[in-house]
Enzyme design. Structure first.
Site, PDB file in Angstrom:
ATOM      1  N   GLU A  25     -76.312  45.239  40.634  1.00 36.68           N
ATOM      2  CA  GLU A  25     -75.804  46.416  39.944  1.00 36.68           C
ATOM      3  C   GLU A  25     -74.486  46.035  39.288  1.00 36.68           C
ATOM      4  OE1 GLU A  25     -76.129  49.038  37.973  1.00 36.68           O
ATOM      5  OE2 GLU A  25     -77.556  49.688  39.515  1.00 36.68           O
ATOM      6  N   CYS A  80     -81.837  51.021  39.334  1.00 32.57           N
ATOM      7  CA  CYS A  80     -82.139  49.652  39.713  1.00 32.57           C
ATOM      8  C   CYS A  80     -82.789  48.979  38.519  1.00 32.57           C
ATOM      9  CB  CYS A  80     -83.072  49.598  40.921  1.00 32.57           C
ATOM     10  SG  CYS A  80     -83.480  47.901  41.424  1.00 32.57           S
TER      11      CYS A  80
END
Length: 228
Positions: A106, A2
Site C-alpha cells: 500500500e 488492495c
C-alpha cells in the site's frame, strides 16, 4: 484498497497450507513479487470433492457484463456493500474464493505527489488468504474468462497511518466458513472485518514497486524510512 501484492512461496507450500485436493496450473506458477490487476492470480474455491486451486484473472467481470473492460474497475469490492451492489451480490451468495498471498503493498504520501510503498506481512512470515469473489464471463467467440475481485474493509491500526482501507484477511479458522456454500449472509458479513494488527508488520520498500513492469526479489527488501 488492495492494488498490488506478492506470492512467492513454493507451489507445494500452497497445496499443503490450503489442503488442496485438486490443483491446476502448476507449470504456469512463478513467484510473483509484484502481482498487479489484470494478471492471473492464484485462488482457492470449494468444489464438491474438496478445495480446488487454480488461476483467476484479477478484475471481476460479472457474467452479465457487456464488455470485459469493466474488470479494471472491479479489482476491489467494499465489504460494506457487496451484498447489495449488482456487480457483486450474486457472487457474494454463490461464488466466494480465497486469494492466496504472502504480503500486500500500500502507498502513502510523505510529500506532495510522492507515492511511497509499504509492504504488509504476517509477523510469522506465513501465507494468508484474502476474501474474494469470482465469476465467469463468456466472450463473443464463446471463450470463458474466470475472474475475481478482492474484498476490502476499514483499516486496522497498523494500516491506518498509510491508508484507510485494507484487504479482508481471513483468520485461518474462518477460511472454510467463507468457502462453505451453506454459510448464511450474517455469518459471511461477520468475517469481513479488519485483521488483528498484532499479527502483522510493515516496512517501506523500493519505489520500483510502483510500476508493475518491475518484478524481482529486491522489491520486498526493507528500505530506510523517512522517519529513521
Amino acid at each position: 484498497m488492495c492494488g498490488r501484492f506478492t506470492l512467492i512461496a513454493p507451489f507445494e507450500h500452497l497445496i499443503y497450507r490450503f489442503q488442496i485436493e485438486h490443483a491446476s496450473g502448476e507449470a504456469l506458477y512463478q513467484p510473483n513479487y509484484n502481482v498487479a490487476p489484470g494478471q492471473n492470480i492464484v485462488a482457492v474455491v470449494k468444489s464438491s470433492d474438496g478445495n480446488r486451486m487454480g488461476f483467476l484473472r484479477w478484475g471481476l467481470i460479472p457474467s452479465w457484463a457487456k464488455d470485459e473492460k469493466i474488470g479494471w474497475k472491479l479489482i476491489n469490492a467494499r465489504a460494506e456493500s457487496i451484498a447489495e451492489k449488482p456487480s457483486f451480490r450474486n457472487a457474494f451468495r454463490r461464488k466466494r474464493c480465497l486469494i492466496v498471498a504472502d504480503s500486500f503493498y500500500e502507498w502513502t504520501h510523505h510529500m506532495p505527489k510522492e507515492k511511497v510503498p509499504f509492504r504488509f506481512v504476517m509477523k510469522s512470515g506465513s501465507l494468508f488468504a484474502m476474501a474474494g469473489l469470482w465469476d465467469s464471463w463468456r466472450t463473443k467467440d464463446q471463450q470463458l474468462i474466470h475472474s475475481c475481485t478482492i474484498i476490502t474493509t476499514k483499516a486496522n491500526t497498523i494500516m491506518q497511518p498509510i491508508h484507510n482501507r485494507m484487504p479482508v484477511i481471513l483468520n485461518h479458522e474462518d477460511e472454510a466458513r467463507w468457502l462453505n456454500a451453506s454459510s448464511d449472509s450474517k455469518t459471511l458479513r461477520d468475517l469481513l472485518r479488519p485483521y488483528d494488527s498484532e499479527q502483522m508488520d510493515c516496512y517501506e520498500v523500493s519505489r520500483d514497486v510502483n510500476s508493475p513492469r518491475n518484478n524481482a526479489p529486491y522489491l520486498i527488501e526493507k528500505q530506510q524510512t523517512h522517519h529513521e
